[in-house]
Motif scaffolding. Structure first.
Motif, PDB file in Angstrom:
ATOM      1  N   ALA A   1       0.854  -1.186   0.000  1.00 20.66           N
ATOM      2  CA  ALA A   1       0.000   0.000   0.000  1.00 20.66           C
ATOM      3  C   ALA A   1       0.884   1.229   0.000  1.00 20.66           C
ATOM      4  O   ALA A   1       2.073   1.160   0.321  1.00 20.66           O
ATOM      5  N   GLY A   2       0.287   2.364  -0.352  1.00 16.41           N
ATOM      6  CA  GLY A   2       1.009   3.631  -0.310  1.00 16.41           C
ATOM      7  C   GLY A   2       0.150   4.690   0.362  1.00 16.41           C
ATOM      8  O   GLY A   2      -1.068   4.734   0.152  1.00 16.41           O
ATOM      9  N   LEU A   3       0.771   5.504   1.193  1.00 15.88           N
ATOM     10  CA  LEU A   3       0.090   6.607   1.864  1.00 15.88           C
ATOM     11  C   LEU A   3       0.953   7.848   1.661  1.00 15.88           C
ATOM     12  O   LEU A   3       2.106   7.880   2.087  1.00 15.88           O
ATOM     13  N   PHE A   4       0.390   8.869   1.002  1.00 12.82           N
ATOM     14  CA  PHE A   4       1.122  10.078   0.647  1.00 12.82           C
ATOM     15  C   PHE A   4       0.393  11.281   1.228  1.00 12.82           C
ATOM     16  O   PHE A   4      -0.798  11.467   0.973  1.00 12.82           O
ATOM     17  N   ILE A   5       1.098  12.091   2.002  1.00 13.54           N
ATOM     18  CA  ILE A   5       0.510  13.257   2.658  1.00 13.54           C
ATOM     19  C   ILE A   5       1.416  14.455   2.409  1.00 13.54           C
ATOM     20  O   ILE A   5       2.623  14.375   2.650  1.00 13.54           O
ATOM     21  N   ASP A   6       0.824  15.560   1.932  1.00 13.37           N
ATOM     22  CA  ASP A   6       1.628  16.758   1.669  1.00 13.37           C
ATOM     23  C   ASP A   6       0.691  17.925   1.386  1.00 13.37           C
ATOM     24  O   ASP A   6      -0.516  17.758   1.267  1.00 13.37           O
ATOM     25  N   TYR A   7       1.288  19.127   1.266  1.00 14.02           N
ATOM     26  CA  TYR A   7       0.540  20.266   0.748  1.00 14.02           C
ATOM     27  C   TYR A   7       0.086  19.889  -0.650  1.00 14.02           C
ATOM     28  O   TYR A   7       0.827  19.251  -1.388  1.00 14.02           O
ATOM     29  N   GLY A   8      -1.085  20.301  -1.042  1.00  9.74           N
ATOM     30  CA  GLY A   8      -1.471  20.000  -2.405  1.00  9.74           C
ATOM     31  C   GLY A   8      -2.915  20.315  -2.695  1.00  9.74           C
ATOM     32  O   GLY A   8      -3.605  20.966  -1.917  1.00  9.74           O
ATOM     33  N   TYR A   9      -3.345  19.819  -3.843  1.00  8.76           N
ATOM     34  CA  TYR A   9      -4.716  20.023  -4.283  1.00  8.76           C
ATOM     35  C   TYR A   9      -5.246  18.721  -4.857  1.00  8.76           C
ATOM     36  O   TYR A   9      -4.487  17.864  -5.294  1.00  8.76           O
TER      37      TYR A   9
ATOM     38  N   LEU B   1      12.617  25.435  -1.229  1.00  4.25           N
ATOM     39  CA  LEU B   1      11.679  25.612  -2.336  1.00  4.25           C
ATOM     40  C   LEU B   1      10.679  24.472  -2.310  1.00  4.25           C
ATOM     41  O   LEU B   1      11.035  23.313  -2.083  1.00  4.25           O
ATOM     42  N   THR B   2       9.425  24.794  -2.540  1.00  3.28           N
ATOM     43  CA  THR B   2       8.375  23.793  -2.519  1.00  3.28           C
ATOM     44  C   THR B   2       7.281  24.173  -3.505  1.00  3.28           C
ATOM     45  O   THR B   2       7.183  25.325  -3.911  1.00  3.28           O
ATOM     46  N   ALA B   3       6.508  23.209  -3.876  1.00  7.49           N
ATOM     47  CA  ALA B   3       5.319  23.429  -4.711  1.00  7.49           C
ATOM     48  C   ALA B   3       4.256  22.460  -4.235  1.00  7.49           C
ATOM     49  O   ALA B   3       4.566  21.391  -3.710  1.00  7.49           O
ATOM     50  N   HIS B   4       2.993  22.832  -4.399  1.00  6.95           N
ATOM     51  CA  HIS B   4       1.905  21.948  -3.984  1.00  6.95           C
ATOM     52  C   HIS B   4       1.833  20.741  -4.911  1.00  6.95           C
ATOM     53  O   HIS B   4       2.075  20.854  -6.110  1.00  6.95           O
ATOM     54  N   VAL B   5       1.503  19.616  -4.345  1.00  9.73           N
ATOM     55  CA  VAL B   5       1.426  18.359  -5.077  1.00  9.73           C
ATOM     56  C   VAL B   5       0.077  18.236  -5.777  1.00  9.73           C
ATOM     57  O   VAL B   5      -0.961  18.510  -5.190  1.00  9.73           O
ATOM     58  N   ASP B   6       0.109  17.800  -7.027  1.00  9.85           N
ATOM     59  CA  ASP B   6      -1.107  17.505  -7.784  1.00  9.85           C
ATOM     60  C   ASP B   6      -1.494  16.063  -7.471  1.00  9.85           C
ATOM     61  O   ASP B   6      -1.074  15.124  -8.145  1.00  9.85           O
ATOM     62  N   PHE B   7      -2.298  15.887  -6.426  1.00  8.81           N
ATOM     63  CA  PHE B   7      -2.670  14.545  -5.999  1.00  8.81           C
ATOM     64  C   PHE B   7      -3.536  13.825  -7.019  1.00  8.81           C
ATOM     65  O   PHE B   7      -3.491  12.598  -7.119  1.00  8.81           O
ATOM     66  N   ALA B   8      -4.329  14.545  -7.798  1.00 10.30           N
ATOM     67  CA  ALA B   8      -5.149  13.906  -8.832  1.00 10.30           C
ATOM     68  C   ALA B   8      -4.261  13.232  -9.873  1.00 10.30           C
ATOM     69  O   ALA B   8      -4.567  12.120 -10.333  1.00 10.30           O
ATOM     70  N   ALA B   9      -3.170  13.885 -10.234  1.00  9.52           N
ATOM     71  CA  ALA B   9      -2.242  13.284 -11.205  1.00  9.52           C
ATOM     72  C   ALA B   9      -1.586  12.032 -10.632  1.00  9.52           C
ATOM     73  O   ALA B   9      -1.412  11.033 -11.330  1.00  9.52           O
ATOM     74  N   LEU B  10      -1.218  12.082  -9.349  1.00 10.18           N
ATOM     75  CA  LEU B  10      -0.624  10.898  -8.713  1.00 10.18           C
ATOM     76  C   LEU B  10      -1.629   9.749  -8.688  1.00 10.18           C
ATOM     77  O   LEU B  10      -1.278   8.601  -8.973  1.00 10.18           O
ATOM     78  N   ALA B  11      -2.881  10.054  -8.339  1.00  3.98           N
ATOM     79  CA  ALA B  11      -3.918   9.023  -8.298  1.00  3.98           C
ATOM     80  C   ALA B  11      -4.127   8.417  -9.683  1.00  3.98           C
ATOM     81  O   ALA B  11      -4.249   7.190  -9.820  1.00  3.98           O
ATOM     82  N   ALA B  12      -4.172   9.248 -10.713  1.00  3.16           N
ATOM     83  CA  ALA B  12      -4.367   8.756 -12.077  1.00  3.16           C
ATOM     84  C   ALA B  12      -3.233   7.830 -12.496  1.00  3.16           C
ATOM     85  O   ALA B  12      -3.464   6.792 -13.133  1.00  3.16           O
ATOM     86  N   THR B  13      -2.014   8.184 -12.114  1.00  2.00           N
ATOM     87  CA  THR B  13      -0.868   7.332 -12.437  1.00  2.00           C
ATOM     88  C   THR B  13      -0.995   5.985 -11.745  1.00  2.00           C
ATOM     89  O   THR B  13      -0.770   4.935 -12.356  1.00  2.00           O
ATOM     90  N   ALA B  14      -1.377   5.983 -10.467  1.00  2.00           N
ATOM     91  CA  ALA B  14      -1.544   4.721  -9.735  1.00  2.00           C
ATOM     92  C   ALA B  14      -2.646   3.874 -10.369  1.00  2.00           C
ATOM     93  O   ALA B  14      -2.512   2.645 -10.488  1.00  2.00           O
ATOM     94  N   GLN B  15      -3.714   4.517 -10.804  1.00  3.33           N
ATOM     95  CA  GLN B  15      -4.831   3.789 -11.403  1.00  3.33           C
ATOM     96  C   GLN B  15      -4.451   3.132 -12.725  1.00  3.33           C
ATOM     97  O   GLN B  15      -5.001   2.086 -13.069  1.00  3.33           O
TER      98      GLN B  15
END
Length: 170
Positions: free
Chosen positions: A51-59, A88-102
């Motif tokens: 399993a994977g659990l990812f937590i960060d600033y993002g949308y 330096l940081t940027a918000h994570v695009d969690f929708a893109a990560l989810a789509a890749t996992a799918q």
């Protein structure tokens, strides 16, 4: 140091849906390395389980905008002001990560940190911790819950992606 517009181009399929209507000069963040890393993680989970659990600033939904920021001494500053001295940081695009996992056949669930922690029993755990405690300790626990899960704190700002092997109906 300064930013400038280059002569490069971007594959339109990488852009979020609302980029079509964005005014000229709009900024869209694309992270091919992020997609490649998630692909490698997802492939490993798909093949070996886990399993994977990812937590960060993002949308939770991609969009047009700039989230690149610099933090130095717990304060925001210009990203080009102090190279090597600010984070330096940027918000994570969690929708893109989810789509890749799918694409690897995995189930992906997106949530705000607040919803995730509440669903995992944060209030029940806080209640148990504070049950026999003095009022100062109960207040400390309450403040921590609000900071982690409250909508005006980390509860909405941080997002959570959970990826698991897909459960087949049978």
């Amino acid at each position: 140091l300064h930013f400038f517009a280059g002569a490069g181009s971007v594959d339109p399929s990488l852009l979020p849906d609302d980029a079509v209507d964005a005014p000229e000069g709009s900024i869209v963040e694309i992270a091919p390395a992020r997609a490649a890393l998630m692909s490698a993680i997802a492939e490993r989970i798909a093949v070996q389980s886990g399993a994977g659990l990812f937590i960060d600033y993002g949308y939770l939904r991609p969009g047009v905008g700039d989230t690149l920021q610099a933090l130095r001494r717990h304060d925001h500053e210009d990203v080009l002001a102090n190279p090597g001295e600010a984070d330096l940081t940027a918000h994570v695009d969690f929708a893109a990560l989810a789509a890749t996992a799918q694409t690897h056949g995995l189930a992906a669930q997106l949530a705000t940190q607040g919803d995730f922690l509440l669903g995992m029993g944060l209030l029940e755990r806080a209640g148990a911790l504070g049950a026999g405690a003095d009022s100062k300790t109960r207040q400390t626990i309450s403040d921590a819950v609000e900071r982690l899960a409250g909508p005006d704190a980390m509860g909405k700002l941080f997002k959570v992606l959970t990826i698991l092997p897909a459960v087949e109906a049978g």
